[in-house]
Every structure is written in structure tokens, then in C-alpha cells.
Motif scaffolding. Structure first.
Motif, PDB file in Angstrom:
ATOM      1  N   THR A   1     -26.469  12.979   4.489  1.00  0.00           N
ATOM      2  CA  THR A   1     -26.994  14.353   3.967  1.00  0.00           C
ATOM      3  C   THR A   1     -28.437  14.620   4.282  1.00  0.00           C
ATOM      4  N   ASP A   2     -29.025  15.798   4.281  1.00  0.00           N
ATOM      5  CA  ASP A   2     -30.174  16.125   4.126  1.00  0.00           C
ATOM      6  C   ASP A   2     -31.040  15.688   2.934  1.00  0.00           C
ATOM      7  N   ALA A   3     -31.663  14.723   2.789  1.00  0.00           N
ATOM      8  CA  ALA A   3     -32.383  13.950   2.002  1.00  0.00           C
ATOM      9  C   ALA A   3     -33.208  15.093   1.106  1.00  0.00           C
ATOM     10  N   PHE A   4     -33.663  16.117   1.795  1.00  0.00           N
ATOM     11  CA  PHE A   4     -34.856  16.996   1.226  1.00  0.00           C
ATOM     12  C   PHE A   4     -34.387  18.396   0.755  1.00  0.00           C
ATOM     13  N   GLU A   5     -32.843  18.356   1.136  1.00  0.00           N
ATOM     14  CA  GLU A   5     -32.317  19.848   0.817  1.00  0.00           C
ATOM     15  C   GLU A   5     -31.586  19.737  -0.702  1.00  0.00           C
TER      16      GLU A   5
ATOM     17  N   ALA B   1     -16.761  21.463 -11.026  1.00  0.00           N
ATOM     18  CA  ALA B   1     -15.530  20.347 -10.998  1.00  0.00           C
ATOM     19  C   ALA B   1     -15.983  18.978 -10.740  1.00  0.00           C
ATOM     20  N   LEU B   2     -17.075  18.901  -9.916  1.00  0.00           N
ATOM     21  CA  LEU B   2     -17.560  17.630  -9.483  1.00  0.00           C
ATOM     22  C   LEU B   2     -18.762  17.105 -10.295  1.00  0.00           C
ATOM     23  N   SER B   3     -18.787  17.776 -11.392  1.00  0.00           N
ATOM     24  CA  SER B   3     -20.101  17.631 -12.422  1.00  0.00           C
ATOM     25  C   SER B   3     -21.361  17.559 -11.768  1.00  0.00           C
ATOM     26  N   LEU B   4     -21.499  18.469 -10.939  1.00  0.00           N
ATOM     27  CA  LEU B   4     -23.045  18.541 -10.064  1.00  0.00           C
ATOM     28  C   LEU B   4     -23.788  19.758 -10.245  1.00  0.00           C
ATOM     29  N   TRP B   5     -23.228  20.702 -11.199  1.00  0.00           N
ATOM     30  CA  TRP B   5     -23.772  21.843 -11.369  1.00  0.00           C
ATOM     31  C   TRP B   5     -25.085  21.957 -12.233  1.00  0.00           C
ATOM     32  N   ASP B   6     -25.275  20.889 -12.734  1.00  0.00           N
ATOM     33  CA  ASP B   6     -26.672  20.747 -13.504  1.00  0.00           C
ATOM     34  C   ASP B   6     -27.575  20.146 -12.435  1.00  0.00           C
TER      35      ASP B   6
ATOM     36  N   LYS C   1     -32.992  17.771  -5.217  1.00  0.00           N
ATOM     37  CA  LYS C   1     -32.899  17.329  -3.852  1.00  0.00           C
ATOM     38  C   LYS C   1     -32.088  16.238  -3.890  1.00  0.00           C
ATOM     39  N   ILE C   2     -31.416  16.144  -2.771  1.00  0.00           N
ATOM     40  CA  ILE C   2     -30.472  15.008  -2.408  1.00  0.00           C
ATOM     41  C   ILE C   2     -31.006  13.561  -2.649  1.00  0.00           C
ATOM     42  N   ILE C   3     -32.239  13.461  -2.165  1.00  0.00           N
ATOM     43  CA  ILE C   3     -33.010  12.265  -2.365  1.00  0.00           C
ATOM     44  C   ILE C   3     -33.283  11.831  -3.807  1.00  0.00           C
TER      45      ILE C   3
ATOM     46  N   ARG D   1     -20.650  12.166  -4.554  1.00  0.00           N
ATOM     47  CA  ARG D   1     -19.873  13.299  -5.084  1.00  0.00           C
ATOM     48  C   ARG D   1     -20.405  14.770  -4.252  1.00  0.00           C
ATOM     49  N   VAL D   2     -21.548  14.722  -3.889  1.00  0.00           N
ATOM     50  CA  VAL D   2     -22.075  15.732  -3.141  1.00  0.00           C
ATOM     51  C   VAL D   2     -21.381  15.836  -1.703  1.00  0.00           C
ATOM     52  N   MET D   3     -20.825  14.458  -1.240  1.00  0.00           N
ATOM     53  CA  MET D   3     -20.280  14.293  -0.035  1.00  0.00           C
ATOM     54  C   MET D   3     -18.839  14.995  -0.152  1.00  0.00           C
ATOM     55  N   ILE D   4     -18.261  14.595  -1.385  1.00  0.00           N
ATOM     56  CA  ILE D   4     -16.861  15.257  -1.514  1.00  0.00           C
ATOM     57  C   ILE D   4     -17.133  16.728  -1.812  1.00  0.00           C
ATOM     58  N   ALA D   5     -17.977  17.410  -2.498  1.00  0.00           N
ATOM     59  CA  ALA D   5     -18.442  18.764  -2.587  1.00  0.00           C
ATOM     60  C   ALA D   5     -18.542  19.302  -1.112  1.00  0.00           C
ATOM     61  N   LYS D   6     -18.880  18.702  -0.284  1.00  0.00           N
ATOM     62  CA  LYS D   6     -19.237  19.124   1.095  1.00  0.00           C
ATOM     63  C   LYS D   6     -18.019  19.281   1.891  1.00  0.00           C
ATOM     64  N   ALA D   7     -17.133  18.171   1.531  1.00  0.00           N
ATOM     65  CA  ALA D   7     -15.807  18.235   2.348  1.00  0.00           C
ATOM     66  C   ALA D   7     -14.813  19.064   1.552  1.00  0.00           C
ATOM     67  N   LEU D   8     -14.946  19.582   0.463  1.00  0.00           N
ATOM     68  CA  LEU D   8     -14.226  20.441  -0.073  1.00  0.00           C
ATOM     69  C   LEU D   8     -14.519  22.025  -0.227  1.00  0.00           C
ATOM     70  N   ILE D   9     -15.568  22.154   0.125  1.00  0.00           N
ATOM     71  CA  ILE D   9     -16.284  23.833  -0.019  1.00  0.00           C
ATOM     72  C   ILE D   9     -15.687  24.729   1.009  1.00  0.00           C
TER      73      ILE D   9
END
Length: 308
Positions: free
Chosen positions: A89-93, A121-126, A131-133, A142-150
Motif C-alpha cells: 500500500t502507499d504508506a503515506f496515503e 464493515a471492516l472496523s476501519l471507519w474510525d 495514513k497507512i504508515i 484489513r485495508v488490503m481486504i477493503a481494497k480488494a472488496l471495494i
């Protein structure tokens, strides 16, 4: 209903002659969870990479939702979400931006509501503006799963989804995968954790040295291949097993303090009653008896060991 993924006589040989896959055929049904088990180098990641259009096969064919992954790559790939083993993932995004960008890569229109739905759904909204880093390893996965599901795929591939996460987070990931499956997503996961397959999968495939050794309903696999081990603890150790007990193929252990007897749980007669009677006739008295049911791990190890 036709299978959502149909793999027919798939083989892959890399430059240098290494054969990663050898004549693999497999149908994956809509809505199931299939676990692929195998040691390192077994061919699991190569198989996923071909289905996802990352690697070209040497021979064979793969259809996803009726689309050939080679000749109709775009339509096939739209149906697939992939979570690779490595975290890229882009660490600074920010979380929200990187997930939204992934949706655009599949030609989908911007949909802020969908991004919010997936992150929630992935408990990432908060963490949407973090930033990813700054995230933990589990959150990054979980972010990787979100990217795969979006982009709303029908099929989700998870390559070692809980690798490198602690036990508590691993259980949380299992719950998440179960929820995704309940929402209608077909899930194929590779794993080194036998308990992961045992806890979650509808079917289990065992792959080794590029060959698919079996694909079986988990319950049926346990029923057909399971066996029990009867351990008999003796009151007095014995120096040798009497000849009168030779037909039971007993194993002496614990310096003669225990005897082990393997039997088929599905057999009409297990032989246990006869064994106990013969032990008594031989003057061998028992202190305790216990049984152990074969686990999926036992079955997996035996299958891989049998492969030359």
C-alpha cells in the motif's frame, strides 16, 4: 448453477524447467469457502496468480463467471478481489483515499457511500483519515481486504490472510471472513494454519509439489480418512507384547507402560472389545484408557508424506 470458477487441466512451468503446477482441475462453487493447504512451494500462490491474471499458464484453462482469464481478462478480473500475502500500500496515503482509488482502478464510479460501507464493515471507519504508515499490521491487512472488496467482486482470494498476526487478531479475522462469506462472497484462502481451515472452510484442498492431491468436503474428509488412536495405560509395564496379541498390531510405548491401538472409526467392528478381552486373558491389567481422534492436521501431514 455453474461453478463461479472452473479450472481445467492447468499447468505452469517456469523458465529453467521448474513445474509449479501439474494438470490441476478444480471447480469452485458460488458462495463456498475453500481452503487450500500445502507446504511452501506447493503451488498455492501460483494457482491464485493464474486465476487472477497475474501469471500466464503454460497449458490449461481458467474460467471465472464464464469469462476466460486470458482471452477475456478484464471481465474475469472484475469479478475477483485479491488480498496478497505481502502488504503493498502507499504508506503515506490515507485509508479512505487508497480504498477509493482501488475502486477507480476497476472503472467504477466514485461512491463515497460504498467506501464508508466497506470501511465500516471492516472496523476501519474510525481510521479513515489515518495514513497507512501509522496503522498496525492487522489494520493494514484489513485495508488490503477493503481494497480488494471495494469494486464489489463475487470472489475473494486471500493468500495467507492471517500471516504474521497474533492469535487474538487471527480469530477476529476469521470472524470477518465468515461475515463476508455470509454476505454472498465466495472465498478461497491459502493458509499454513490447519486450524484456520478446520474452523472456517466448507471444503479443503491439499496441494503439494504442484499437484492437487484431493478436494473434499471437510466433514466428509474427516469421516473418510479419520481414525482414532486408543491408548492403554497399564498397571505394570511389560517388556514385550505377547504373541497372542500380534493380530492387533499394537505399539508399545512409555518403556512398556502403555500400548497404542489404531482403528477405523467407520469400521463395523473396531476390534476394541476383542483386544480388551485378549489383554485380560494374557494377564495384563489396565490403569486407564483414552482415545484421540485424527485431526485435519494429521490427515494433511499424512497426505503430504505419501506424495513422492
Amino acid at each position: 448453477m455453474p461453478p463461479v470458477i472452473s479450472i481445467s487441466r492447468l499447468s505452469k512451468t517456469y523458465k529453467g524447467g521448474f513445474q509449479a503446477l501439474n494438470d490441476v482441475s478444480l471447480d469452485i462453487e458460488e458462495g463456498e469457502i475453500l481452503a487450500l493447504l500445502g507446504p511452501n512451494g506447493a503451488g498455492k500462490t501460483t494457482l491464485i496468480s493464474i486465476v487472477c491474471g497475474i501469471v500466464n499458464p503454460t497449458s490449461g484453462r481458467v474460467m471465472v463467471g464464464g469469462h476466460d482469464v486470458v482471452s477475456d481478462f478484464r471481465r474475469a478480473r472484475e469479478l475477483i478481489g485479491l488480498v496478497p500475502q505481502e502488504l503493498h500500500t502507499d504508506a503515506f496515503e490515507t485509508v479512505r483515499a487508497t480504498v477509493a482509488f482501488s475502486r477507480g482502478l476497476f472503472g467504477k464510479r466514485r461512491d463515497d457511500a460504498k467506501v464508508e460501507e466497506v470501511l465500516t464493515a471492516l472496523s476501519l471507519w474510525d481510521k479513515r483519515d489515518s495514513k497507512i504508515i501509522t496503522l498496525s499490521g492487522g489494520m493494514k491487512r484489513r485495508v488490503m481486504i477493503a481494497k480488494a472488496l471495494i469494486h464489489e467482486p463475487r470472489v475473494l482470494f486471500l493468500d495467507e490472510p492471517t500471516a504474521g498476526v497474533d492469535v487474538e487478531l487471527r480469530k477476529s479475522m476469521w470472524e470477518l471472513i465468515s461475515r463476508l462469506n455470509q454476505s454472498g462472497v465466495t472465498i478461497i484462502l491459502t493458509t499454513h494454519y490447519i486450524e484456520e481451515a478446520e474452523a472456517m472452510a466448507d471444503r479443503v484442498g491439499v496441494i503439494n509439489k504442484g499437484e492437487l492431491l484431493l478436494v473434499e468436503e471437510k466433514a466428509e474428509l474427516m469421516r473418510k480418512m479419520g481414525e482414532k488412536l486408543l491408548t492403554i495405560e497399564l498397571r505394570q509395564p511389560i517388556e514385550a507384547i505377547p504373541d497372542s496379541l500380534s493380530r492387533f498390531d499394537l505399539t508399545r510405548g512409555g518403556d512398556g507402560a502403555t500400548l497404542s491401538y489404531r482403528y477405523d472409526v467407520n469400521a463395523e467392528r473396531t476390534g476394541i472389545a476383542s483386544l480388551l478381552s485378549e489383554l485380560a486373558a494374557a494377564g495384563i491389567t489396565l490403569r486407564d484408557i483414552s482415545t484421540h481422534q485424527n485431526s485435519l492436521e494429521d490427515i494433511f501431514v499424512n497426505l503430504v508424506r505419501e506424495k513422492p
